[in-house]
Design a protein around this motif. Structure first.
Motif, PDB file in Angstrom:
ATOM      1  N   GLU A   1      29.979  43.065   9.061  1.00  0.00           N
ATOM      2  CA  GLU A   1      29.230  42.199   9.972  1.00  0.00           C
ATOM      3  C   GLU A   1      27.727  42.456   9.864  1.00  0.00           C
ATOM      4  O   GLU A   1      26.916  41.524   9.894  1.00  0.00           O
ATOM      5  CB  GLU A   1      29.695  42.412  11.415  1.00  0.00           C
ATOM      6  N   LEU A   2      27.343  43.726   9.746  1.00  0.00           N
ATOM      7  CA  LEU A   2      25.928  44.052   9.596  1.00  0.00           C
ATOM      8  C   LEU A   2      25.364  43.479   8.303  1.00  0.00           C
ATOM      9  O   LEU A   2      24.242  42.956   8.275  1.00  0.00           O
ATOM     10  CB  LEU A   2      25.724  45.565   9.632  1.00  0.00           C
ATOM     11  N   ILE A   3      26.134  43.561   7.225  1.00  0.00           N
ATOM     12  CA  ILE A   3      25.677  43.017   5.948  1.00  0.00           C
ATOM     13  C   ILE A   3      25.547  41.504   6.043  1.00  0.00           C
ATOM     14  O   ILE A   3      24.562  40.909   5.584  1.00  0.00           O
ATOM     15  CB  ILE A   3      26.640  43.420   4.817  1.00  0.00           C
ATOM     16  N   ALA A   4      26.530  40.843   6.663  1.00  0.00           N
ATOM     17  CA  ALA A   4      26.470  39.395   6.841  1.00  0.00           C
ATOM     18  C   ALA A   4      25.260  39.007   7.694  1.00  0.00           C
ATOM     19  O   ALA A   4      24.564  38.030   7.395  1.00  0.00           O
ATOM     20  CB  ALA A   4      27.764  38.878   7.474  1.00  0.00           C
ATOM     21  N   ASP A   5      25.003  39.786   8.761  1.00  0.00           N
ATOM     22  CA  ASP A   5      23.856  39.493   9.621  1.00  0.00           C
ATOM     23  C   ASP A   5      22.548  39.588   8.846  1.00  0.00           C
ATOM     24  O   ASP A   5      21.653  38.748   8.999  1.00  0.00           O
ATOM     25  CB  ASP A   5      23.819  40.462  10.808  1.00  0.00           C
ATOM     26  N   LYS A   6      22.426  40.627   8.016  1.00  0.00           N
ATOM     27  CA  LYS A   6      21.180  40.805   7.263  1.00  0.00           C
ATOM     28  C   LYS A   6      20.979  39.681   6.264  1.00  0.00           C
ATOM     29  O   LYS A   6      19.879  39.113   6.155  1.00  0.00           O
ATOM     30  CB  LYS A   6      21.195  42.156   6.541  1.00  0.00           C
ATOM     31  N   LEU A   7      22.024  39.320   5.542  1.00  0.00           N
ATOM     32  CA  LEU A   7      21.913  38.237   4.571  1.00  0.00           C
ATOM     33  C   LEU A   7      21.626  36.911   5.261  1.00  0.00           C
ATOM     34  O   LEU A   7      20.829  36.093   4.777  1.00  0.00           O
ATOM     35  CB  LEU A   7      23.192  38.143   3.739  1.00  0.00           C
ATOM     36  N   ARG A   8      22.264  36.694   6.410  1.00  0.00           N
ATOM     37  CA  ARG A   8      22.038  35.464   7.168  1.00  0.00           C
ATOM     38  C   ARG A   8      20.571  35.350   7.576  1.00  0.00           C
ATOM     39  O   ARG A   8      19.948  34.295   7.463  1.00  0.00           O
ATOM     40  CB  ARG A   8      22.952  35.435   8.392  1.00  0.00           C
ATOM     41  N   SER A   9      20.007  36.455   8.059  1.00  0.00           N
ATOM     42  CA  SER A   9      18.604  36.458   8.470  1.00  0.00           C
ATOM     43  C   SER A   9      17.677  36.244   7.275  1.00  0.00           C
ATOM     44  O   SER A   9      16.659  35.556   7.390  1.00  0.00           O
ATOM     45  CB  SER A   9      18.255  37.788   9.156  1.00  0.00           C
ATOM     46  N   GLN A  10      18.017  36.829   6.128  1.00  0.00           N
ATOM     47  CA  GLN A  10      17.192  36.647   4.934  1.00  0.00           C
ATOM     48  C   GLN A  10      17.228  35.201   4.449  1.00  0.00           C
ATOM     49  O   GLN A  10      16.209  34.659   4.012  1.00  0.00           O
ATOM     50  CB  GLN A  10      17.674  37.594   3.825  1.00  0.00           C
ATOM     51  N   ILE A  11      18.384  34.574   4.546  1.00  0.00           N
ATOM     52  CA  ILE A  11      18.482  33.155   4.183  1.00  0.00           C
ATOM     53  C   ILE A  11      17.647  32.327   5.151  1.00  0.00           C
ATOM     54  O   ILE A  11      16.912  31.415   4.757  1.00  0.00           O
ATOM     55  CB  ILE A  11      19.947  32.695   4.191  1.00  0.00           C
ATOM     56  N   ALA A  12      17.735  32.647   6.450  1.00  0.00           N
ATOM     57  CA  ALA A  12      16.980  31.908   7.467  1.00  0.00           C
ATOM     58  C   ALA A  12      15.485  32.041   7.243  1.00  0.00           C
ATOM     59  O   ALA A  12      14.725  31.105   7.462  1.00  0.00           O
ATOM     60  CB  ALA A  12      17.349  32.417   8.862  1.00  0.00           C
TER      61      ALA A  12
ATOM     62  N   GLU B   1      30.892  30.102   7.139  1.00  0.00           N
ATOM     63  CA  GLU B   1      29.861  29.463   7.955  1.00  0.00           C
ATOM     64  C   GLU B   1      29.162  28.331   7.210  1.00  0.00           C
ATOM     65  O   GLU B   1      28.318  27.635   7.773  1.00  0.00           O
ATOM     66  CB  GLU B   1      28.828  30.493   8.396  1.00  0.00           C
ATOM     67  N   GLY B   2      29.500  28.148   5.927  1.00  0.00           N
ATOM     68  CA  GLY B   2      28.894  27.077   5.153  1.00  0.00           C
ATOM     69  C   GLY B   2      27.519  27.392   4.613  1.00  0.00           C
ATOM     70  O   GLY B   2      26.786  26.489   4.200  1.00  0.00           O
ATOM     71  N   LEU B   3      27.153  28.673   4.575  1.00  0.00           N
ATOM     72  CA  LEU B   3      25.816  29.056   4.120  1.00  0.00           C
ATOM     73  C   LEU B   3      25.750  29.296   2.617  1.00  0.00           C
ATOM     74  O   LEU B   3      24.690  29.093   2.007  1.00  0.00           O
ATOM     75  CB  LEU B   3      25.351  30.318   4.856  1.00  0.00           C
ATOM     76  N   ILE B   4      26.842  29.751   2.034  1.00  0.00           N
ATOM     77  CA  ILE B   4      26.847  30.059   0.606  1.00  0.00           C
ATOM     78  C   ILE B   4      28.085  29.461  -0.045  1.00  0.00           C
ATOM     79  O   ILE B   4      29.043  29.058   0.630  1.00  0.00           O
ATOM     80  CB  ILE B   4      26.820  31.583   0.342  1.00  0.00           C
ATOM     81  N   GLU B   5      28.051  29.410  -1.357  1.00  0.00           N
ATOM     82  CA  GLU B   5      29.228  29.046  -2.136  1.00  0.00           C
ATOM     83  C   GLU B   5      29.377  30.076  -3.253  1.00  0.00           C
ATOM     84  O   GLU B   5      28.374  30.602  -3.757  1.00  0.00           O
ATOM     85  CB  GLU B   5      29.108  27.635  -2.708  1.00  0.00           C
ATOM     86  N   THR B   6      30.574  30.397  -3.578  1.00  0.00           N
ATOM     87  CA  THR B   6      30.821  31.412  -4.596  1.00  0.00           C
ATOM     88  C   THR B   6      31.630  30.812  -5.736  1.00  0.00           C
ATOM     89  O   THR B   6      32.548  30.015  -5.514  1.00  0.00           O
ATOM     90  CB  THR B   6      31.590  32.612  -4.010  1.00  0.00           C
ATOM     91  N   HIS B   7      31.244  31.180  -6.950  1.00  0.00           N
ATOM     92  CA  HIS B   7      31.943  30.718  -8.143  1.00  0.00           C
ATOM     93  C   HIS B   7      32.150  31.917  -9.061  1.00  0.00           C
ATOM     94  O   HIS B   7      31.243  32.730  -9.248  1.00  0.00           O
ATOM     95  CB  HIS B   7      31.128  29.645  -8.881  1.00  0.00           C
ATOM     96  N   GLN B   8      33.336  32.029  -9.607  1.00  0.00           N
ATOM     97  CA  GLN B   8      33.637  33.145 -10.483  1.00  0.00           C
ATOM     98  C   GLN B   8      32.681  33.141 -11.671  1.00  0.00           C
ATOM     99  O   GLN B   8      32.506  32.134 -12.349  1.00  0.00           O
ATOM    100  CB  GLN B   8      35.084  33.063 -10.965  1.00  0.00           C
ATOM    101  N   GLY B   9      32.037  34.261 -11.879  1.00  0.00           N
ATOM    102  CA  GLY B   9      31.098  34.384 -12.975  1.00  0.00           C
ATOM    103  C   GLY B   9      29.678  34.001 -12.627  1.00  0.00           C
ATOM    104  O   GLY B   9      28.754  34.284 -13.391  1.00  0.00           O
ATOM    105  N   SER B  10      29.488  33.330 -11.482  1.00  0.00           N
ATOM    106  CA  SER B  10      28.138  32.897 -11.086  1.00  0.00           C
ATOM    107  C   SER B  10      27.633  33.622  -9.853  1.00  0.00           C
ATOM    108  O   SER B  10      26.473  33.472  -9.477  1.00  0.00           O
ATOM    109  CB  SER B  10      28.136  31.381 -10.817  1.00  0.00           C
ATOM    110  N   GLY B  11      28.479  34.371  -9.187  1.00  0.00           N
ATOM    111  CA  GLY B  11      28.064  35.070  -7.979  1.00  0.00           C
ATOM    112  C   GLY B  11      27.998  34.142  -6.786  1.00  0.00           C
ATOM    113  O   GLY B  11      28.615  33.077  -6.761  1.00  0.00           O
ATOM    114  N   ALA B  12      27.228  34.541  -5.786  1.00  0.00           N
ATOM    115  CA  ALA B  12      27.101  33.773  -4.547  1.00  0.00           C
ATOM    116  C   ALA B  12      25.763  33.045  -4.535  1.00  0.00           C
ATOM    117  O   ALA B  12      24.708  33.663  -4.722  1.00  0.00           O
ATOM    118  CB  ALA B  12      27.213  34.691  -3.332  1.00  0.00           C
ATOM    119  N   LEU B  13      25.807  31.739  -4.294  1.00  0.00           N
ATOM    120  CA  LEU B  13      24.599  30.908  -4.248  1.00  0.00           C
ATOM    121  C   LEU B  13      24.425  30.348  -2.849  1.00  0.00           C
ATOM    122  O   LEU B  13      25.396  29.946  -2.188  1.00  0.00           O
ATOM    123  CB  LEU B  13      24.695  29.752  -5.245  1.00  0.00           C
ATOM    124  N   VAL B  14      23.167  30.275  -2.395  1.00  0.00           N
ATOM    125  CA  VAL B  14      22.863  29.617  -1.122  1.00  0.00           C
ATOM    126  C   VAL B  14      23.097  28.130  -1.300  1.00  0.00           C
ATOM    127  O   VAL B  14      22.645  27.531  -2.286  1.00  0.00           O
ATOM    128  CB  VAL B  14      21.409  29.891  -0.693  1.00  0.00           C
TER     129      VAL B  14
END
Length: 286
Positions: A10-21, A58-71
């Motif tokens: 949850e802490l990691i998700a919170d930090k990434l969420r804030s960085q995206i924001a 939450e609909g903030l990112i999408e993940t694809h095998q080999g491409s990692g996580a994209l906003v």
């Protein structure tokens, strides 16, 4: 952090969420790899995967095998919870922009007045670069109308609670106007505009839209409490208390258009339509 615990992901998700924001990762930008996140936070990759799953749900990112996580592209807002006492850093951030806009729907603007005064002091002390322009628009309750709040518990027709509210809100609005105009008078901010309109309703929410990119929203809590009226009599009224309210910030994502959809866009449109519709608001007489 204890590896694998729910608290960790949850802490990691919170930090990434804030960085995206905050725009650290814009639309279509790749987040750090699972290995990098695991090393940064000292957790297992399973914990990182759980954190990313939260953001994906939450609909903030999408993940694809080999491409990692994209906003995700086209995001219009990211929300985060914060108590009202954190209004100050959001306003401080807004005043660091070249053009500052404050659209406010409030009962009295008491909290905003204190915070804006602090930003005025920062500008005068040359702690921050003065903005080129400051535009403030305030929507406040029309105390000449038959407001539901504030109202006397014993005698709802008693006009004195509304008279007391008028004295308070006029005082705060005048202070805010004088504070911002002082920056223009000192030749620190070339363009300053402060406008006030009133609505024939008791605000059940408070709303700040800062620089058209961040919306702070909270609910007032109707409560009974004793107050001292202007004539010195103490009576019990139903009042809207906002000082302890929880504010929820919603930030438009980096790269989104000014007319973005989502919460920020919706409340900005609500404010504009209310401000510009004569049957909904009128120019204040103070």
């Amino acid at each position: 952090m204890a590896s694998g615990s729910k608290h960790d992901y949850e802490l990691i998700a919170d930090k990434l969420r804030s960085q995206i924001a905050a725009g650290a990762y814009g639309p279509r930008k790749r987040l750090p790899t699972q290995r990098e996140l695991a090393q940064e936070h000292g957790v297992s990759r399973d914990t990182v995967i759980r954190a990313l799953s939260v953001l994906r749900a939450e609909g903030l990112i999408e993940t694809h095998q080999g491409s990692g996580a994209l906003v995700k592209e086209g995001l219009d807002l990211v929300s985060e919870k914060a108590p009202m006492v954190l209004l100050k850093p959001y306003v401080a951030e807004a005043f660091e922009a070249t053009e500052v806009t404050l659209d406010v729907f409030s009962m009295t603007t008491e909290s905003l007045v204190r915070t804006v005064a602090e930003q005025k002091d920062r500008i005068v002390a040359k702690e921050i670069r003065p903005p080129r322009s400051i535009t403030a628009r305030l929507l406040l309750p029309d105390t000449r109308a038959n407001l539901a709040i504030p109202v006397s518990v014993e005698d709802p027709s008693d006009p004195r609670p509304r008279a007391r509210l008028r004295r308070i809100l006029v005082g705060h609005a005048t202070t805010l106007r004088d504070t911002l105009h002082l920056l223009r008078d000192l030749d620190l901010v070339p363009e300053v505009s402060v406008q006030v309109r009133t609505v024939s309703q008791s605000p059940q929410m408070k709303l700040y839209v800062l620089n058209r990119r961040l919306a702070l929203h909270g609910l007032y809590t109707p409560e009974k409490r004793p107050v001292t009226l202007d004539d010195g009599e103490v009576i019990e009224i139903i009042d809207s208390l906002g000082l302890g309210a929880t504010m929820y910030p919603y930030r438009a994502s980096a790269g989104s258009p000014p007319d973005q959809v989502g919460f920020v866009g919706m409340v900005q449109k609500w404010f504009e339509n209310t401000w510009n519709t004569p049957t909904l608001s009128k120019e204040a007489d103070f």
